[in-house]
Write a protein that holds these residues in place. Structure first.
Motif, PDB file in Angstrom:
ATOM      1  N   LEU A   1      34.083  12.397  61.650  1.00  0.00           N
ATOM      2  CA  LEU A   1      32.899  11.856  60.977  1.00  0.00           C
ATOM      3  C   LEU A   1      31.641  12.107  61.803  1.00  0.00           C
ATOM      4  O   LEU A   1      30.577  12.433  61.259  1.00  0.00           O
ATOM      5  N   MET A   2      31.756  11.973  63.101  1.00  0.00           N
ATOM      6  CA  MET A   2      30.622  12.250  63.991  1.00  0.00           C
ATOM      7  C   MET A   2      30.267  13.734  63.948  1.00  0.00           C
ATOM      8  O   MET A   2      29.084  14.103  63.963  1.00  0.00           O
ATOM      9  N   LYS A   3      31.273  14.576  63.903  1.00  0.00           N
ATOM     10  CA  LYS A   3      31.043  16.023  63.839  1.00  0.00           C
ATOM     11  C   LYS A   3      30.318  16.384  62.545  1.00  0.00           C
ATOM     12  O   LYS A   3      29.362  17.177  62.551  1.00  0.00           O
ATOM     13  N   GLN A   4      30.735  15.796  61.457  1.00  0.00           N
ATOM     14  CA  GLN A   4      30.084  16.056  60.178  1.00  0.00           C
ATOM     15  C   GLN A   4      28.621  15.636  60.218  1.00  0.00           C
ATOM     16  O   GLN A   4      27.741  16.334  59.685  1.00  0.00           O
ATOM     17  N   ALA A   5      28.332  14.522  60.845  1.00  0.00           N
ATOM     18  CA  ALA A   5      26.955  14.037  60.926  1.00  0.00           C
ATOM     19  C   ALA A   5      26.120  14.822  61.927  1.00  0.00           C
ATOM     20  O   ALA A   5      24.895  14.845  61.830  1.00  0.00           O
ATOM     21  N   GLY A   6      26.799  15.476  62.880  1.00  0.00           N
ATOM     22  CA  GLY A   6      26.077  16.169  63.938  1.00  0.00           C
ATOM     23  C   GLY A   6      25.763  17.610  63.614  1.00  0.00           C
ATOM     24  O   GLY A   6      24.608  17.986  63.392  1.00  0.00           O
ATOM     25  N   ASP A   7      26.790  18.470  63.558  1.00  0.00           N
ATOM     26  CA  ASP A   7      26.541  19.903  63.322  1.00  0.00           C
ATOM     27  C   ASP A   7      27.501  20.500  62.294  1.00  0.00           C
ATOM     28  O   ASP A   7      27.634  21.723  62.221  1.00  0.00           O
ATOM     29  N   LEU A   8      28.173  19.660  61.524  1.00  0.00           N
ATOM     30  CA  LEU A   8      29.123  20.051  60.478  1.00  0.00           C
ATOM     31  C   LEU A   8      30.412  20.627  61.049  1.00  0.00           C
ATOM     32  O   LEU A   8      31.487  20.126  60.790  1.00  0.00           O
ATOM     33  N   HIS A   9      30.315  21.714  61.830  1.00  0.00           N
ATOM     34  CA  HIS A   9      31.499  22.327  62.412  1.00  0.00           C
ATOM     35  C   HIS A   9      31.061  23.375  63.430  1.00  0.00           C
ATOM     36  O   HIS A   9      29.904  23.819  63.437  1.00  0.00           O
ATOM     37  N   VAL A  10      31.993  23.798  64.258  1.00  0.00           N
ATOM     38  CA  VAL A  10      31.753  24.883  65.199  1.00  0.00           C
ATOM     39  C   VAL A  10      31.710  26.202  64.427  1.00  0.00           C
ATOM     40  O   VAL A  10      32.390  26.357  63.396  1.00  0.00           O
ATOM     41  N   SER A  11      30.936  27.168  64.915  1.00  0.00           N
ATOM     42  CA  SER A  11      30.811  28.482  64.281  1.00  0.00           C
ATOM     43  C   SER A  11      32.157  29.019  63.809  1.00  0.00           C
ATOM     44  O   SER A  11      33.091  29.176  64.592  1.00  0.00           O
ATOM     45  N   THR A  12      32.256  29.305  62.517  1.00  0.00           N
ATOM     46  CA  THR A  12      33.501  29.800  61.939  1.00  0.00           C
ATOM     47  C   THR A  12      33.912  31.131  62.558  1.00  0.00           C
ATOM     48  O   THR A  12      35.083  31.329  62.925  1.00  0.00           O
ATOM     49  N   ILE A  13      32.970  32.055  62.676  1.00  0.00           N
ATOM     50  CA  ILE A  13      33.322  33.373  63.205  1.00  0.00           C
ATOM     51  C   ILE A  13      33.742  33.290  64.661  1.00  0.00           C
ATOM     52  O   ILE A  13      34.675  33.981  65.093  1.00  0.00           O
ATOM     53  N   ASN A  14      33.115  32.402  65.440  1.00  0.00           N
ATOM     54  CA  ASN A  14      33.520  32.255  66.843  1.00  0.00           C
ATOM     55  C   ASN A  14      34.922  31.673  66.953  1.00  0.00           C
ATOM     56  O   ASN A  14      35.704  32.066  67.838  1.00  0.00           O
ATOM     57  N   GLN A  15      35.258  30.747  66.064  1.00  0.00           N
ATOM     58  CA  GLN A  15      36.620  30.214  66.069  1.00  0.00           C
ATOM     59  C   GLN A  15      37.632  31.307  65.724  1.00  0.00           C
ATOM     60  O   GLN A  15      38.693  31.416  66.351  1.00  0.00           O
ATOM     61  N   GLU A  16      37.298  32.111  64.735  1.00  0.00           N
ATOM     62  CA  GLU A  16      38.204  33.181  64.317  1.00  0.00           C
ATOM     63  C   GLU A  16      38.381  34.206  65.436  1.00  0.00           C
ATOM     64  O   GLU A  16      39.503  34.661  65.709  1.00  0.00           O
ATOM     65  N   ILE A  17      37.299  34.560  66.102  1.00  0.00           N
ATOM     66  CA  ILE A  17      37.385  35.515  67.208  1.00  0.00           C
ATOM     67  C   ILE A  17      38.201  34.934  68.358  1.00  0.00           C
ATOM     68  O   ILE A  17      39.037  35.630  68.972  1.00  0.00           O
ATOM     69  N   ALA A  18      37.987  33.665  68.674  1.00  0.00           N
ATOM     70  CA  ALA A  18      38.751  33.031  69.759  1.00  0.00           C
ATOM     71  C   ALA A  18      40.241  33.047  69.462  1.00  0.00           C
ATOM     72  O   ALA A  18      41.067  33.337  70.335  1.00  0.00           O
ATOM     73  N   LEU A  19      40.609  32.732  68.211  1.00  0.00           N
ATOM     74  CA  LEU A  19      42.019  32.737  67.827  1.00  0.00           C
ATOM     75  C   LEU A  19      42.619  34.128  67.968  1.00  0.00           C
ATOM     76  O   LEU A  19      43.698  34.297  68.548  1.00  0.00           O
TER      77      LEU A  19
ATOM     78  N   ALA B   1      41.482  36.707  69.734  1.00  0.00           N
ATOM     79  CA  ALA B   1      41.472  37.178  71.123  1.00  0.00           C
ATOM     80  C   ALA B   1      42.560  36.495  71.942  1.00  0.00           C
ATOM     81  O   ALA B   1      43.280  37.149  72.710  1.00  0.00           O
ATOM     82  N   ALA B   2      42.693  35.185  71.797  1.00  0.00           N
ATOM     83  CA  ALA B   2      43.728  34.465  72.551  1.00  0.00           C
ATOM     84  C   ALA B   2      45.122  34.951  72.161  1.00  0.00           C
ATOM     85  O   ALA B   2      45.993  35.107  73.030  1.00  0.00           O
ATOM     86  N   SER B   3      45.337  35.211  70.884  1.00  0.00           N
ATOM     87  CA  SER B   3      46.644  35.680  70.431  1.00  0.00           C
ATOM     88  C   SER B   3      46.986  37.039  71.021  1.00  0.00           C
ATOM     89  O   SER B   3      48.155  37.329  71.306  1.00  0.00           O
ATOM     90  N   LYS B   4      45.972  37.879  71.215  1.00  0.00           N
ATOM     91  CA  LYS B   4      46.198  39.203  71.783  1.00  0.00           C
ATOM     92  C   LYS B   4      46.303  39.177  73.305  1.00  0.00           C
ATOM     93  O   LYS B   4      47.076  39.929  73.902  1.00  0.00           O
ATOM     94  N   LEU B   5      45.504  38.330  73.943  1.00  0.00           N
ATOM     95  CA  LEU B   5      45.299  38.432  75.392  1.00  0.00           C
ATOM     96  C   LEU B   5      46.272  37.602  76.232  1.00  0.00           C
ATOM     97  O   LEU B   5      46.638  38.006  77.338  1.00  0.00           O
ATOM     98  N   PHE B   6      46.650  36.448  75.744  1.00  0.00           N
ATOM     99  CA  PHE B   6      47.464  35.556  76.580  1.00  0.00           C
ATOM    100  C   PHE B   6      48.946  35.881  76.420  1.00  0.00           C
ATOM    101  O   PHE B   6      49.380  36.227  75.317  1.00  0.00           O
TER     102      PHE B   6
END
Length: 405
Positions: free
Chosen positions: A269-287, A289-294
């Motif tokens: 609820l706080m996230k929704q009131a603050g910035d809605l969500h973290v950048s969608t594309i950055n989340q997708e890239i992190a997922l 990259a982590a799947s490939k790299l680790f």
């Protein structure tokens, strides 16, 4: 009549103070300065080729690319939260995606937890020293800090017990390769911390930012994993903060909070009131990259930082005068320096930058009670091995001269 801005700004905001670390990052950009100041990853270790591939793959897939540029849910992408849950499970922490909220770096997690749990006068227990960025996040809520001493095994349990006995119910702790000291808790001390918190019904905020950067020694379970082994994770004692900033890239700004579901629901609820969500594309890239790299990329990081740490420890042993001591971290990015009592590290920094062309962070900034005047934090992460050794030699000569004055 002009606006009286000092009267308009609320007391919570006026409680904020400038960060010495952020100011010193500007110094690190001057090529003549050998900087042990910034607690940032070595950009030479960023996996550029993999990021180039994952960005291309994502934007080359029309459906996935368009989805990554759209708004998303406040909790974070389900695939990324599942990856984090699986990674936590490998360490013994039993959580699912409903226990995880994606944040804009671990720093936003600290800010959100401060707004959730702290208010003027409420006590929070901190290690002495502790992470300056956490204290900045907490200070806007104007809590009362209760500092507890550390020894080689972790926080002194008698002091933690006394703090809880007097009414504190929240503790912010960093069991693995702590920023700023590089110290880690022993297994016995981790268990004792949890037992003490449960005794009083207290909450532990566990900062796990550096837990993947282990260079030697036995891998110990996190407080979160030990807490989950004790019972229902939704009735647990530990809230853990994690991040990809130290293992993938800071600019992604991908962190997370792992907590019981009632906590996550309120944070959403706080996230929704603050910035809605973290950048969608950055989340997708992190997922992706982590799947490939680790885990292979982690092994690369561990090898590179281990070598830098060894060079710094060797140089300290070779050049520092008597009366100077330092931590010997088994991971992370930092060495903690304790100087002779007659040396003020803030004053030393001025001469170090002007005369020796070396930068570090004075240790007093990391103490909630402004003690530690003769301490300093050194980061070995970004400089080359040659410049690390040169910088330590220069700093040692300056300390020797100051100590003899």
């Amino acid at each position: 009549m002009s606006v009286q801005w000092n009267e308009m700004i609320v007391a919570d905001a006026r409680a904020l103070r400038a960060s010495e670390i952020r100011d010193l990052l500007k110094v690190a950009e001057r090529p003549e300065i050998i900087s042990f100041a910034g607690g940032v990853p070595d950009p030479k270790l960023f996996p550029l080729a993999t990021f180039n591939d994952v960005y291309g793959d994502l934007t080359g897939d029309e459906q996935a690319g368009r989805r990554s540029l759209q708004y998303s849910i406040s909790e974070g992408l389900p695939g990324l939260r599942q990856w984090i849950a699986d990674d936590l499970a490998a360490t013994g922490a039993v959580r699912d995606i409903d226990n995880i909220l994606i944040t804009c770096g671990a720093q936003q997690g600290l800010d959100m937890l401060a707004r959730l749990l702290l208010e003027p006068g409420r006590e929070i227990v901190l290690e002495k020293p502790s992470y300056l960025g956490a204290m900045q996040a907490f200070s806007m809520r104007r809590p009362s800090y209760v500092g507890i001493a550390m020894d080689d095994d972790g926080p002194v349990i008698a002091e933690l017990d006394a703090a809880f006995a007097k009414g504190a119910r929240i503790a912010y702790l960093s069991p693995d390769f702590q920023n700023p000291t590089g110290r880690s808790y022993s297994l016995d001390r981790r268990l004792a911390v949890l037992e003490t918190a449960r005794k009083y019904g207290a909450v532990i905020l566990e900062d796990a930012a550096y837990c993947k950067l282990a260079y030697e020694g036995e891998s110990l379970p996190s407080l979160l994993a030990l807490d989950d082994a004790h019972g229902d994770p939704d009735a647990g004692t530990v809230i853990q903060l994690g991040t990809f900033s130290k293992t993938l890239a800071p600019a992604l700004r991908i962190g997370w909070i792992t907590a019981p579901r009632p906590v996550i629901r309120q944070l959403v609820l706080m996230k929704q009131a603050g910035d809605l969500h973290v950048s969608t594309i950055n989340q997708e890239i992190a997922l992706r990259a982590a799947s490939k790299l680790f885990p292979s990329h982690l092994e690369t990081l561990q090898g590179a930082y281990r070598a830098k740490r060894d060079v710094m420890l060797s140089a300290l042993a070779d050049f520092m005068p008597e009366g100077v001591s330092w931590s010997r971290p088994q991971g992370g990015m930092f060495v903690w320096l304790t100087l002779p009592e007659n040396i003020n590290s803030r004053e030393l920094l001025i001469d170090a930058m002007e005369d020796a062309k070396v930068a570090f962070v004075p240790g007093q900034a990391f103490f909630c009670d402004q003690s530690g005047i003769n301490t300093a934090r050194l980061s070995f992460a970004t400089e080359s091995n040659e410049r690390i050794r040169d910088g330590i030699e220069r700093l040692a000569l300056l300390i020797r001269r100051k100590d003899n004055q």
